[in-house]
Motif scaffolding. Structure first.
Motif, PDB file in Angstrom:
ATOM      1  N   SER A 117       0.847  -1.190   0.000  1.00 49.74           N
ATOM      2  CA  SER A 117       0.000   0.000   0.000  1.00 49.74           C
ATOM      3  C   SER A 117       0.885   1.244   0.000  1.00 49.74           C
ATOM      4  O   SER A 117       2.048   1.190   0.427  1.00 49.74           O
ATOM      5  CB  SER A 117      -0.906   0.008   1.232  1.00 49.74           C
TER       6      SER A 117
ATOM      7  N   GLY B 118       1.228   5.155   8.473  1.00 54.54           N
ATOM      8  CA  GLY B 118       0.965   6.453   9.096  1.00 54.54           C
ATOM      9  C   GLY B 118      -0.185   6.411  10.075  1.00 54.54           C
ATOM     10  O   GLY B 118      -0.978   7.342  10.174  1.00 54.54           O
TER      11      GLY B 118
ATOM     12  N   TYR C 294     -12.613   2.242   3.523  1.00 58.29           N
ATOM     13  CA  TYR C 294     -11.351   2.968   3.421  1.00 58.29           C
ATOM     14  C   TYR C 294     -10.159   2.062   3.632  1.00 58.29           C
ATOM     15  O   TYR C 294      -9.266   1.976   2.784  1.00 58.29           O
ATOM     16  CB  TYR C 294     -11.321   4.126   4.421  1.00 58.29           C
TER      17      TYR C 294
ATOM     18  N   ARG D 227      -7.653   1.317   0.715  1.00 60.29           N
ATOM     19  CA  ARG D 227      -6.411   2.085   0.913  1.00 60.29           C
ATOM     20  C   ARG D 227      -5.237   1.200   1.262  1.00 60.29           C
ATOM     21  O   ARG D 227      -4.150   1.347   0.698  1.00 60.29           O
ATOM     22  CB  ARG D 227      -6.659   3.126   2.029  1.00 60.29           C
ATOM     23  N   PHE D 228      -5.440   0.260   2.207  1.00 57.03           N
ATOM     24  CA  PHE D 228      -4.295  -0.514   2.704  1.00 57.03           C
ATOM     25  C   PHE D 228      -4.309  -1.963   2.271  1.00 57.03           C
ATOM     26  O   PHE D 228      -3.295  -2.493   1.857  1.00 57.03           O
ATOM     27  CB  PHE D 228      -4.238  -0.410   4.235  1.00 57.03           C
TER      28      PHE D 228
ATOM     29  N   ARG E  85      -3.882   7.374  -6.438  1.00 61.40           N
ATOM     30  CA  ARG E  85      -3.901   7.497  -4.979  1.00 61.40           C
ATOM     31  C   ARG E  85      -5.288   7.145  -4.466  1.00 61.40           C
ATOM     32  O   ARG E  85      -6.273   7.237  -5.201  1.00 61.40           O
ATOM     33  CB  ARG E  85      -3.582   8.942  -4.577  1.00 61.40           C
TER      34      ARG E  85
ATOM     35  N   GLU F  80      -9.910  13.314   3.904  1.00 60.53           N
ATOM     36  CA  GLU F  80      -8.552  13.713   3.536  1.00 60.53           C
ATOM     37  C   GLU F  80      -8.595  14.705   2.382  1.00 60.53           C
ATOM     38  O   GLU F  80      -7.845  15.683   2.341  1.00 60.53           O
ATOM     39  CB  GLU F  80      -7.724  12.492   3.117  1.00 60.53           C
TER      40      GLU F  80
ATOM     41  N   ARG G 233      -8.445   5.345  13.954  1.00 61.49           N
ATOM     42  CA  ARG G 233      -7.451   4.489  14.597  1.00 61.49           C
ATOM     43  C   ARG G 233      -6.671   3.692  13.571  1.00 61.49           C
ATOM     44  O   ARG G 233      -5.452   3.651  13.598  1.00 61.49           O
ATOM     45  CB  ARG G 233      -8.133   3.557  15.603  1.00 61.49           C
ATOM     46  N   LYS G 234      -7.365   3.031  12.650  1.00 58.67           N
ATOM     47  CA  LYS G 234      -6.685   2.180  11.679  1.00 58.67           C
ATOM     48  C   LYS G 234      -6.346   2.902  10.388  1.00 58.67           C
ATOM     49  O   LYS G 234      -5.573   2.396   9.598  1.00 58.67           O
ATOM     50  CB  LYS G 234      -7.570   0.968  11.353  1.00 58.67           C
ATOM     51  N   GLY G 235      -6.951   4.052  10.172  1.00 64.13           N
ATOM     52  CA  GLY G 235      -6.727   4.760   8.919  1.00 64.13           C
ATOM     53  C   GLY G 235      -5.758   5.923   9.060  1.00 64.13           C
ATOM     54  O   GLY G 235      -5.247   6.428   8.073  1.00 64.13           O
ATOM     55  N   GLY G 236      -5.551   6.378  10.288  1.00 61.11           N
ATOM     56  CA  GLY G 236      -4.608   7.464  10.504  1.00 61.11           C
ATOM     57  C   GLY G 236      -5.138   8.839  10.154  1.00 61.11           C
ATOM     58  O   GLY G 236      -4.384   9.810  10.168  1.00 61.11           O
ATOM     59  N   VAL G 237      -6.420   8.944   9.843  1.00 62.20           N
ATOM     60  CA  VAL G 237      -6.990  10.259   9.503  1.00 62.20           C
ATOM     61  C   VAL G 237      -7.583  10.826  10.794  1.00 62.20           C
ATOM     62  O   VAL G 237      -8.776  10.717  11.056  1.00 62.20           O
ATOM     63  CB  VAL G 237      -8.064  10.133   8.398  1.00 62.20           C
TER      64      VAL G 237
ATOM     65  N   GLU H 209      -7.581   8.266  18.326  1.00 62.45           N
ATOM     66  CA  GLU H 209      -7.233   6.854  18.133  1.00 62.45           C
ATOM     67  C   GLU H 209      -7.677   5.976  19.299  1.00 62.45           C
ATOM     68  O   GLU H 209      -7.670   4.750  19.189  1.00 62.45           O
ATOM     69  CB  GLU H 209      -5.728   6.685  17.891  1.00 62.45           C
ATOM     70  N   MET H 210      -8.071   6.569  20.409  1.00 61.47           N
ATOM     71  CA  MET H 210      -8.521   5.765  21.549  1.00 61.47           C
ATOM     72  C   MET H 210     -10.028   5.775  21.730  1.00 61.47           C
ATOM     73  O   MET H 210     -10.549   5.288  22.739  1.00 61.47           O
ATOM     74  CB  MET H 210      -7.855   6.257  22.855  1.00 61.47           C
TER      75      MET H 210
END
Lengths: 219, 158, 427
Positions: free
Chosen positions: A43, A216, C260, C264-265, C278, C284, C315-319, C342-343
Motif C-alpha cells: 500500500s 501512518g 477505506y 487504501r491498505f 492514490r 482527507e 485508529r486504523k486509517g490514521g486520519v 485513536e482511543m
C-alpha cells in the motif's frame, strides 16, 4: 549428595547445560517466528516502517492512559516485579561478577541493602500478581498451567536468592545451591512458556509498529 | 399574496418562518407524500405537529415515534434491498425532521430539509414508475408553501 | 459442517500464519489488557470476548504446526487438535463479538496486532462454512450484483437525476481524466443520499473534476468483512480497473470506515501490486481543500457537539486531525470525548456486525460503552463520518431514548458552503 556437591554441580555442569538449553531454546523460538517470513506492504505509505517499528518497541512499554485508568493496580504491579526482577538480576554485585566471568562485561551495581529490599518487593509483587490472576475473571479464564508454571519459576530464584542472602531456611551452602538450581530451572523452562516474551516482545512490537509506521497510523 | 416560482424563492420564503411555522409547513410537505408509506405512526406524529396547542411532551413523543419509524424502515447494512422500496424510509426521515426541535448542525431551514427528504421519497418511486412525479412534488411543495404563508398573512391581518 | 470443510478451514488458518502472527502468539503473556480495550467484553463482562481468546483456535494451530515444542505436545497427546466444535463455539466470538475496531491491538503491551489476527482467522472460518449467513448473502450480492445490498446502477442514476433536478449539478459518470473517482457505499446510497449532493456541491466550489464509475461505484468490500480474500481481491480489482481505465488521479473512499482501510491498505496487498492512483478518504480530500483555501464556509454552529471517530478511518486509517480541522470550520461548540481520536470506542457495528442480524442483541449491549461516553460529555449533536456508524449510533441512541441527532461531517460542511449566486436547482 552433600550440599557442597550439589553446589558444585549447580555452578558447573548444571549451569552450563541450563544455559545451553536456554540459549538454544530461545534461538529456536525466534527462528520459528522469523522463518515464517512476512509479505511486504504494497500500500502507498505515509511514513517510515523502520521508524514506526523502532518507536513502538519503546513506546509500548508505557500503557495508554485510558487503559491505565481501568487497571492501575495490575499495571503498576507488573512494572514492579519486572523492574525488581531485572534490578536484582543485573545490579547485584555477585551476579555482576558472574556476568564478568562468563562474558567479560561488568558494570556498577546497587548497594546490597537496596537489592535486598528490591528482592522483598519483587516477591510480594509476584504474590500479588498471582492473587490478581486468580481473582480476575478474564485472567482466570485465559490462564493455563503454563502461566502458573512461568510464575513459579520466576518467583523461585528471587525467593531463594533472598533466603540465601539472608541465611534463612537452610544452611547457606544448601540454600545457595537451591537458588542456583532454581535459576537453572528458570532457564530450562523459559523457552517452553510465555517467558519467551522476554525476547519476542521486540519482534511483536516491531512488526505492528513497522506496519503502522508505513501506513501512518497510531501504534 | 405571494407565489413561489422556483427553489431559490422557496428557500428564501422558508427562512422567514419561525420555528413553529417551519414545523407546521414541514408537516404539510410530509402529508403530501404520505401515500408512499403504510406506516400509520407517521400520520399520527404529523397530526401532533399540526395541533396549535401540542405540548412539549407530545411533540417529543411524536418525534420519538417518527425516529423509530425511520430506523425501522432503513435499509439494513448488507441486506438485500431495493431502491424503489426506500420511499417509506425517506417519508419517515422527513417526519422525524418535521417533529424535531430544529435542524441541528444544519444551516438550512428545517422545512427545506424536510422538503428535500420528501423529494427523495418521490425519487425512489420515480425511478420505477413515474419519472414526472418528482416535478410534481417540487411544484406541489411550492404551492403548499405559498398557500401556507399567504394564510398566515391573512390570519395576522384579521 | 463436514470434516472436509473443517480441514479446509484449518488449512486456511495455517496459511494465514506468518512471522508477525507467530511473534504475537510467542509474546502473549495473558495479561488480559486487551479485554479492557474491547467494548464487547467491557459491556458484557463475558471473558470469552477477550480479544486474544477470539483467536485461540489459530494459536493452537500455530503451536501444533509451527513450533517444535507444540509438535511434541501434540504427538504426546498433550494438546487437542482444532475441531468442528471449536469452529462452532468460536464463530460467534470471531464475527458477532468483534467489529475489527483495532483498539485491542493498540493497547497490547507486547505489541500484538490482535485485530489483524481476527481478520485472518475469519478466512479460515469462512471457508469452513462458519461465517454468519447474513454476511454470506451480502458477499454473494457484492460479487453477483456489485453491491452487498443489491444496489444497481439505475438507483444511482435516479439519484444523479434527482441531484441535477434539485441543484443543477452534475455527477458525471465514466468521465475519463477526472481529478477524482468517487466511490459510494451502498449504505450511503440507500440511507444517506444527501452525501452525493454534498460531494457535488463541494467539488463545484473547489473547482475540481470528478466522476463515478458506472461499473465500479461500490465502496464496501464485503470480502474483507467476511474474510474471503479471493472475493476481497475481486472487489478491489473492479475499482482498480475502472480507475486505471478512466485515468483518474485519486480514488475517493466515502464516509464508510471499512471501505477505506480495504481499498487504501488491504487493496494493493490483495491484488499483489501498488495502484497507479492514490486513494484518499473524503475527509482527507476535504482537508486538502481546506489547506489550499478551496473550501469556503460561512456560519458556525454553536451547539455543543462531539465527533465519533470511525475506527477504520481514525485508529486504523490514521486520519485523525482532518475531521477536527474540518469541524473547526463549522462549529464553535466542539468538545472531545474523554477517550477520543485513536482511543475512541467503536460504535459496535463495524466489521460486519451490523449486517449480522444474529449479533443485534450483543451489538445493543456493546453500544452502552458509547452511551457512557456521551452521558459523560452531554452533547446536543453527534458528528461522524461513516454511514454505518451513523445508523448504528442512531439505533443505539433510539434504544436508549437519547435524543441526540447524528450528522455526517461532509454533509455538515456542504451545508455551510458559501452560496454562489444562482446555485441551487430551479425548474
Amino acid at each position: 549428595m552433600t550440599a557442597d556437591a550439589i553446589l558444585f554441580f549447580a555452578r558447573g555442569t548444571g549451569f552450563d547445560w541450563a544455559l545451553a538449553i536456554f540459549v538454544f531454546g530461545m534461538l529456536l523460538r525466534l527462528f520459528e517466528v522469523l522463518s515464517l517470513g512476512s509479505k511486504p506492504d504494497l500500500s502507498e505509505g505515509r511514513g517510515s516502517g523502520v521508524q514506526g517499528g523502532l518507536k513502538t518497541i519503546v513506546t509500548r512499554t508505557l500503557p495508554r492512559p485510558a487503559i491505565f485508568a481501568r487497571e492501575p493496580v495490575r499495571i503498576i504491579n507488573g512494572y514492579v516485579f519486572h523492574i525488581g526482577f531485572l534490578a536484582v538480576l543485573f545490579l547485584y554485585e555477585p551476579h555482576i561478577e558472574l556476568f564478568e566471568a562468563k562474558m567479560g562485561l561488568s558494570w556498577p551495581g546497587l548497594p546490597t541493602g537496596i537489592i535486598n529490599a528490591l528482592g522483598v518487593l519483587t516477591i510480594f509483587s509476584l504474590l500479588l500478581a498471582l492473587t490478581l490472576r486468580l481473582s480476575s475473571p478474564v485472567l482466570k479464564f485465559l490462564s493455563t498451567g503454563s502461566d502458573y508454571l512461568a510464575w513459579l519459576v520466576t518467583l523461585l530464584p528471587v525467593l531463594t536468592g533472598y533466603l540465601a542472602y539472608n541465611h534463612m531456611l537452610l544452611p547457606y551452602t544448601a540454600m545457595l545451591a537451591v537458588h542456583i538450581l532454581s535459576v537453572e530451572l528458570f532457564m530450562v523452562v523459559a523457552p517452553f512458556t510465555k517467558l519467551t516474551h522476554m525476547f519476542s516482545f521486540m519482534l511483536a512490537r516491531w512488526y505492528q509498529g513497522y506496519r503502522a509506521g508505513h501506513r501512518g497510523v497510531e501504534s | 399574496m405571494i407565489t413561489i416560482e422556483n427553489d431559490d424563492a422557496l428557500r428564501a420564503a422558508l427562512t422567514q418562518l419561525d420555528a413553529a411555522d417551519q414545523r407546521r409547513l414541514a408537516a404539510l410537505f410530509v402529508e403530501d407524500v404520505l401515500e408512499y408509506t403504510d406506516d400509520t405512526r407517521i400520520r399520527h406524529a404529523l397530526s401532533v405537529v399540526m395541533r396549535p396547542n401540542a405540548s412539549e411532551e407530545e411533540l417529543k413523543a411524536a418525534h420519538r415515534t417518527a425516529r423509530a419509524a425511520a430506523l425501522e424502515a432503513h435499509a439494513r447494512c448488507g441486506a438485500d434491498c431495493d431502491w424503489s422500496d426506500q420511499s417509506p424510509y425517506f417519508v419517515a426521515r422527513a417526519a422525524e425532521a418535521a417533529t424535531g426541535k430544529n435542524a441541528k448542525g444544519k444551516r438550512s431551514a428545517l422545512a427545506w430539509l424536510v422538503a428535500m427528504q420528501c423529494r427523495m421519497a418521490t425519487c425512489c418511486e420515480a425511478s420505477e414508475t413515474d419519472p414526472e412525479s418528482e416535478d410534481n412534488t417540487c411544484s406541489a411543495q411550492r404551492r403548499i408553501a405559498a398557500e401556507f404563508i399567504n394564510s398566515r398573512k391573512d390570519n395576522s391581518n384579521e | 459442517m463436514s470434516s472436509a470443510s473443517i480441514e479446509k478451514g484449518i488449512r486456511m488458518i495455517r496459511e494465514e500464519i506468518d512471522a508477525p502472527v507467530a511473534s504475537f502468539f510467542t509474546s502473549c503473556v495473558h495479561c488480559g489488557m486487551c479485554a479492557d480495550a474491547c467494548h464487547f467484553y467491557v459491556q458484557t463482562g463475558d471473558p470469552r470476548y477477550t480479544p486474544i481468546n477470539k483467536v485461540e483456535p489459530m494459536r493452537r494451530i500455530w503451536e501444533q504446526e509451527y513450533t517444535l515444542w507444540g509438535r511434541i505436545k501434540a504427538t504426546l497427546g498433550l494438546s487437542r487438535k482444532v475441531n468442528a466444535q471449536d469452529f462452532e463455539a468460536w464463530e460467534e466470538l470471531v464475527y458477532d463479538g468483534c467489529s475489527l475496531c483495532g483498539r485491542c491491538s493498540l493497547v497490547c503491551p507486547v505489541g500484538n496486532d490482535i485485530s489483524d489476527m481476527i481478520r485472518k482467522i475469519r478466512e479460515g472460518f469462512a471457508v469452513a462454512g462458519h461465517a454468519p449467513k447474513d454476511l454470506v448473502g451480502a458477499t454473494r450480492r457484492a460479487v453477483e450484483i456489485g453491491s452487498p445490498m443489491g444496489v444497481r446502477l439505475p438507483a444511482l442514476e435516479a439519484q444523479i437525476r434527482h441531484l441535477k433536478h434539485d441543484t443543477g449539478l452534475d455527477a458525471p459518470l465514466d468521465q475519463a481524466g477526472a481529478d477524482y473517482m468517487v466511490l459510494l457505499s451502498s449504505m450511503e446510497i440507500m440511507n444517506f443520499p444527501e452525501y452525493l449532493e454534498a460531494i457535488a456541491r463541494i467539488m463545484q466550489q473547489a473547482g475540481r473534476t470528478w466522476t463515478i464509475s458506472s461499473r465500479a461505484f461500490e465502496a464496501t468490500n464485503s470480502g474483507v468483512q467476511i474474510g474471503v480474500s479471493d472475493i476481497a481481491t475481486e472487489l478491489v480489482q473492479r475499482v482498480v480497473d475502472a480507475a486505471e481505465e478512466l485515468g483518474v488521479r485519486t480514488v475517493i473512499s466515502p464516509e464508510c470506515g471499512h471501505a477505506y482501510t480495504a481499498i487504501r491498505f488491504e487493496g494493493p496487498n490483495l491484488i499483489g501490486r501498488p495502484y497507479n492512483f492514490r486513494v484518499q478518504h473524503i475527509l482527507e480530500v476535504l482537508e486538502e481543500f481546506r489547506q489550499q483555501g478551496l473550501l469556503k464556509t460561512e456560519g458556525k454552529e454553536t451547539e455543543r457537539m462531539t465527533f465519533h471517530d470511525p475506527c477504520q478511518l481514525v485508529r486504523k486509517g490514521g486520519v485523525i486531525q482532518a475531521p477536527r480541522n474540518l469541524l473547526g470550520m463549522v462549529s464553535n461548540g466542539f468538545v472531545e470525548m474523554r477517550d477520543h481520536a485513536e482511543m475512541n470506542w467503536c460504535c459496535g457495528g463495524g466489521g460486519g456486525v451490523s449486517a449480522n442480524e444474529r449479533a443485534d442483541e450483543l451489538k445493543s449491549k456493546a453500544f452502552h460503552q458509547k452511551k457512557s461516553q456521551l452521558d459523560e460529555l452531554g452533547v446536543e449533536i453527534l458528528v461522524t463520518a461513516c454511514a454505518n456508524c451513523r445508523i448504528t449510533l442512531e439505533e443505539g441512541l433510539e434504544q436508549n431514548d437519547m435524543d441526540i441527532p447524528v450528522v455526517g461531517l461532509t454533509e455538515m460542511l456542504a451545508e455551510h458552503l458559501v452560496e454562489e449566486p444562482g446555485n441551487g436547482g430551479d425548474t
